[in-house]
Every structure is written in C-alpha cells, then in structure tokens.
Design a protein around this motif. Structure first.
Motif, PDB file in Angstrom:
ATOM      1  N   TYR A 190      41.257  37.113  46.646  1.00  6.70           N
ATOM      2  CA  TYR A 190      39.892  36.920  46.148  1.00  6.70           C
ATOM      3  C   TYR A 190      39.163  38.259  46.022  1.00  6.70           C
ATOM      4  CZ  TYR A 190      39.953  31.810  46.654  1.00  6.70           C
ATOM      5  OH  TYR A 190      40.235  30.474  46.508  1.00  6.70           O
ATOM      6  N   THR A 191      39.342  39.133  47.030  1.00  8.83           N
ATOM      7  CA  THR A 191      38.662  40.426  47.008  1.00  8.83           C
ATOM      8  C   THR A 191      39.135  41.278  45.841  1.00  8.83           C
ATOM      9  OG1 THR A 191      38.424  40.384  49.419  1.00  8.83           O
ATOM     10  CG2 THR A 191      38.180  42.511  48.347  1.00  8.83           C
ATOM     11  N   ASN A 192      40.442  41.347  45.637  1.00 15.45           N
ATOM     12  CA  ASN A 192      40.946  42.149  44.527  1.00 15.45           C
ATOM     13  C   ASN A 192      40.599  41.539  43.170  1.00 15.45           C
ATOM     14  OD1 ASN A 192      42.023  43.806  46.480  1.00 15.45           O
ATOM     15  ND2 ASN A 192      43.929  44.120  45.369  1.00 15.45           N
ATOM     16  N   LEU A 193      40.527  40.225  43.134  1.00 19.13           N
ATOM     17  CA  LEU A 193      40.076  39.559  41.913  1.00 19.13           C
ATOM     18  C   LEU A 193      38.639  39.974  41.614  1.00 19.13           C
ATOM     19  CD1 LEU A 193      40.581  37.555  39.629  1.00 19.13           C
ATOM     20  CD2 LEU A 193      40.028  35.683  41.211  1.00 19.13           C
ATOM     21  N   GLY A 194      37.820  40.017  42.672  1.00 18.22           N
ATOM     22  CA  GLY A 194      36.448  40.502  42.519  1.00 18.22           C
ATOM     23  C   GLY A 194      36.398  41.937  42.042  1.00 18.22           C
ATOM     24  N   ASN A 195      37.291  42.788  42.590  1.00 17.41           N
ATOM     25  CA  ASN A 195      37.344  44.191  42.165  1.00 17.41           C
ATOM     26  C   ASN A 195      37.646  44.304  40.673  1.00 17.41           C
ATOM     27  OD1 ASN A 195      36.903  44.950  44.790  1.00 17.41           O
ATOM     28  ND2 ASN A 195      39.024  45.481  45.224  1.00 17.41           N
ATOM     29  N   ASP A 248      31.977  42.404  34.844  1.00 19.14           N
ATOM     30  CA  ASP A 248      31.638  40.992  35.020  1.00 19.14           C
ATOM     31  C   ASP A 248      31.203  40.793  36.478  1.00 19.14           C
ATOM     32  OD1 ASP A 248      31.444  38.252  35.213  1.00 19.14           O
ATOM     33  OD2 ASP A 248      33.362  37.818  34.255  1.00 19.14           O
ATOM     34  N   TYR A 249      29.977  41.202  36.772  1.00 15.75           N
ATOM     35  CA  TYR A 249      29.507  41.200  38.154  1.00 15.75           C
ATOM     36  C   TYR A 249      29.323  39.790  38.719  1.00 15.75           C
ATOM     37  CZ  TYR A 249      28.646  46.108  37.142  1.00 15.75           C
ATOM     38  OH  TYR A 249      28.786  47.428  36.784  1.00 15.75           O
ATOM     39  N   LYS A 250      28.982  38.850  37.856  1.00 13.13           N
ATOM     40  CA  LYS A 250      28.791  37.473  38.314  1.00 13.13           C
ATOM     41  C   LYS A 250      30.069  36.938  38.948  1.00 13.13           C
ATOM     42  CE  LYS A 250      27.657  32.796  36.736  1.00 13.13           C
ATOM     43  NZ  LYS A 250      27.297  31.949  35.568  1.00 13.13           N
ATOM     44  N   ASN A 251      31.203  37.080  38.263  1.00  8.32           N
ATOM     45  CA  ASN A 251      32.466  36.588  38.813  1.00  8.32           C
ATOM     46  C   ASN A 251      32.955  37.457  39.969  1.00  8.32           C
ATOM     47  OD1 ASN A 251      33.458  34.139  37.532  1.00  8.32           O
ATOM     48  ND2 ASN A 251      33.453  35.306  35.622  1.00  8.32           N
ATOM     49  N   TYR A 268      34.030  37.741  45.894  1.00  6.75           N
ATOM     50  CA  TYR A 268      33.784  38.407  47.179  1.00  6.75           C
ATOM     51  C   TYR A 268      33.236  37.408  48.197  1.00  6.75           C
ATOM     52  CZ  TYR A 268      34.253  42.881  44.703  1.00  6.75           C
ATOM     53  OH  TYR A 268      34.708  43.939  43.972  1.00  6.75           O
ATOM     54  N   LYS A 269      32.342  36.542  47.748  1.00  2.00           N
ATOM     55  CA  LYS A 269      31.756  35.559  48.660  1.00  2.00           C
ATOM     56  C   LYS A 269      32.800  34.549  49.127  1.00  2.00           C
ATOM     57  CE  LYS A 269      26.907  35.819  47.275  1.00  2.00           C
ATOM     58  NZ  LYS A 269      25.733  35.107  46.702  1.00  2.00           N
ATOM     59  N   LYS A 270      33.746  34.214  48.262  1.00  2.65           N
ATOM     60  CA  LYS A 270      34.827  33.308  48.661  1.00  2.65           C
ATOM     61  C   LYS A 270      35.690  33.960  49.735  1.00  2.65           C
ATOM     62  CE  LYS A 270      35.267  30.540  44.430  1.00  2.65           C
ATOM     63  NZ  LYS A 270      36.117  30.223  43.249  1.00  2.65           N
ATOM     64  N   ASP A 326      34.552  38.342  58.866  1.00  2.00           N
ATOM     65  CA  ASP A 326      34.471  39.735  59.319  1.00  2.00           C
ATOM     66  C   ASP A 326      35.350  40.650  58.472  1.00  2.00           C
ATOM     67  OD1 ASP A 326      36.897  38.771  60.168  1.00  2.00           O
ATOM     68  OD2 ASP A 326      36.825  39.705  62.141  1.00  2.00           O
ATOM     69  N   PHE A 327      35.436  40.359  57.175  1.00  2.00           N
ATOM     70  CA  PHE A 327      36.294  41.115  56.271  1.00  2.00           C
ATOM     71  C   PHE A 327      35.471  42.259  55.663  1.00  2.00           C
ATOM     72  CE2 PHE A 327      39.132  40.867  52.244  1.00  2.00           C
ATOM     73  CZ  PHE A 327      39.968  41.842  52.769  1.00  2.00           C
ATOM     74  N   PRO A 328      35.605  43.497  56.167  1.00  2.00           N
ATOM     75  CA  PRO A 328      34.724  44.592  55.739  1.00  2.00           C
ATOM     76  C   PRO A 328      34.832  44.940  54.270  1.00  2.00           C
ATOM     77  CG  PRO A 328      36.528  45.417  57.120  1.00  2.00           C
ATOM     78  CD  PRO A 328      36.560  43.925  57.201  1.00  2.00           C
ATOM     79  N   ASN A 329      36.046  44.885  53.696  1.00  2.00           N
ATOM     80  CA  ASN A 329      36.208  45.244  52.282  1.00  2.00           C
ATOM     81  C   ASN A 329      35.351  44.383  51.373  1.00  2.00           C
ATOM     82  OD1 ASN A 329      38.037  47.089  53.145  1.00  2.00           O
ATOM     83  ND2 ASN A 329      39.740  46.380  51.905  1.00  2.00           N
ATOM     84  N   ALA A 330      35.291  43.088  51.680  1.00  2.00           N
ATOM     85  CA  ALA A 330      34.519  42.178  50.834  1.00  2.00           C
ATOM     86  C   ALA A 330      33.031  42.513  50.895  1.00  2.00           C
ATOM     87  CB  ALA A 330      34.765  40.733  51.253  1.00  2.00           C
ATOM     88  N   TYR A 331      32.525  42.804  52.109  1.00  2.00           N
ATOM     89  CA  TYR A 331      31.103  43.163  52.240  1.00  2.00           C
ATOM     90  C   TYR A 331      30.802  44.474  51.513  1.00  2.00           C
ATOM     91  CZ  TYR A 331      30.382  39.502  55.737  1.00  2.00           C
ATOM     92  OH  TYR A 331      30.282  38.298  56.379  1.00  2.00           O
TER      93      TYR A 331
END
Length: 274
Positions: A120-125, A132-135, A140-142, A149-154
């Motif tokens: 999910y995080t890399n998909l967000g990246n 495409d900031y919305k997606n 990232y929220k998923k 406590d996943f620091p990369n996502a925050y």
C-alpha cells in the motif's frame, strides 16, 4: 556460480523511496539481482539489487542491516509468495519509471495479501510520483490502518500534504513520525521545514536545533537555521549558521550565496564580495 571483485564506491540514500544502497564497483549483470555481496572475510554485507545502464559500472546493493529489518512472513501460503513476487515486480517497474505497470503489480500483490502494508505504501509512492495525491493519500492511510506505527507511511503522507500546501496535516503526520522514533533527526528537519513554510520561524528554529542535538554534523539544519534567522532579521545568527554549514560542507554554494546576501544586508560589502 561465479564470483567477481570490487570496492565499495559509496553509500547512497534514495530520498524518494527512503532506501539505503551500497554502491559497488563489482559488476552486476542483468538477471543477477539477489546475489550475495560479501566482504573479504566472507561475511554477507548486502544483496545485489540494481544497475544504472546509463552510467559506467554503477551497481547497487541493499545493505544487510536493512534486510534484517524486514519481518518474516508468518503465513507461507502460496498467496503470500505470489504477493511478494508481484511486489518485487512493482518495485522494479517503479524504479524504471514505468508507473502504470508498477500500480498494476502493487494492486495485484494486495489482492493476494490484503494486509501487505508495504505494498500500500509503495502504491501510494507511485501515485504521488504521478501527481495523483488523492490516491496516494488513500493508500498511505490504508497502510497505517494495517500498521499504526509504520513510520514510512506517516512520512510519505506528510510529504504529500506538504506538496499540497496543507501544512497543518503535514505537521500532524511529521509529529506522529517523531512520536514513533524520537531520535529521527530527518523527521525533526522535515517538521522544522514545514513550520518555516508556515512562517512560524521560532518553532522552525526550535526543531532545527533539535536536529543538531541529535546530529551535530547535519549540514542542512545549520543552513536552514540561517534561513530562519535571516527571515527574523537576526543577521548575526544567520551568518553564524551559514558559516557552520560551510564548515561541514565547503562545497555548499547555496550557503556561500546566502552568507554573501546577509553580509550585504548589514552593509559589510567586503565580506559580501568575498
């Protein structure tokens, strides 16, 4: 099996993916990713990962200490293995700037492993790199829902909000990042920069100083302190910090430029010209 030799050419960091790499002169051929990089004692220090075809003998490995951070998968089911394979394909496509293909592979990985927070995080990246900031935010929220406590996502979520100029939400996520790891100098530096963008210079200064407490050789923090003090018209403090930035990195042309501008501001034209 074959073996070749080389030296460590440098230690690199890719800010966009928050990944560390060992640059090596030992040649890595196409299809050789995943090979062992060992030192003269035969100790594993990294895994060969990629090459830059455009460069001359530019080869990279993931450091072993980063690999140790990857948790083992409790479920060894076929679905998990498929998810991991698709994730790797997505990562390689992403690194090659084939973003549409990367998105397809990351989504495929998630269908096989719905709790795969890194996918999910890399998909967000990837969405973020496409603008495409919305997606990006959705994914990232998923990831955070799966692993709170996943620091990369925050961090990545904060970066996207910052690009959108929503500094309050960016600050909120940088603070969460620091809450997870209070020793994260990079996190404090990002937090301080966000305060600077809001023209909250005192809070920016406070957090840049926190960066220096954690890492006294953090050149960017001194440079940014100079920028903040200049904005507050505290020119002597700005000069002091620009000089410290230059002391750490004598090739920092931006610090020389800003130092000259600051000397010019106080009428010290001799030092400004120097």
């Amino acid at each position: 099996n074959t073996i070749t030799e080389g030296i460590i050419s440098g230690l690199r960091n890719n800010d966009a993916s928050t990944r560390n790499f060992i640059q090596i002169s030992a040649p890595v051929s196409n299809g050789s990713s995943g090979g062992a990089i060992v030192n003269i004692k035969g100790e594993l220090i990294g895994i060969s990962t990629l090459i830059f075809k455009e460069g001359q003998n530019l080869n990279f490995a993931i450091p072993i200490y980063d690999i140790y951070k990857v948790g083992t998968v409790g479920d060894s089911s076929e679905n998990i293995q498929k998810a991991l394979n698709y994730y790797i394909k997505g990562y390689n496509s992403d690194f090659s700037h084939n973003y549409n293909k990367a998105i397809k592979y990351y989504k495929k990985a998630i269908t096989f492993w719905p709790e795969y927070e890194l996918a999910y995080t890399n998909l967000g990246n990837t969405y973020g790199r496409m603008g495409d900031y919305k997606n990006a935010i959705i994914n990232y929220k998923k990831a955070i829902v799966i692993k709170s406590d996943f620091p990369n996502a925050y961090y990545n979520l904060a970066v996207v909000y910052e690009r959108m100029k929503d500094y309050d939400l960016a600050l909120s996520n940088y603070k969460k990042l620091i809450e997870i790891n209070p020793q994260d100098a990079y996190g404090y530096n990002s937090l301080a920069t966000c305060y600077y963008m809001k023209s909250e210079y005192d809070l920016a200064i406070f957090n840049y100083k926190k960066v220096i407490e954690l890492n006294s050789r953090y050149q960017d923090a001194y440079f940014n302190l100079g920028v903040c003090y200049y904005a507050k018209r505290d020119y002597n403090s700005a000069i002091k910090n620009y000089k410290k930035s230059i002391e750490i990195d004598p090739q920092n042309f931006k610090a020389y430029n800003n130092l000259g501008i600051t000397y010019n501001q106080i009428g010290d034209y001799e030092n400004a010209n120097y």
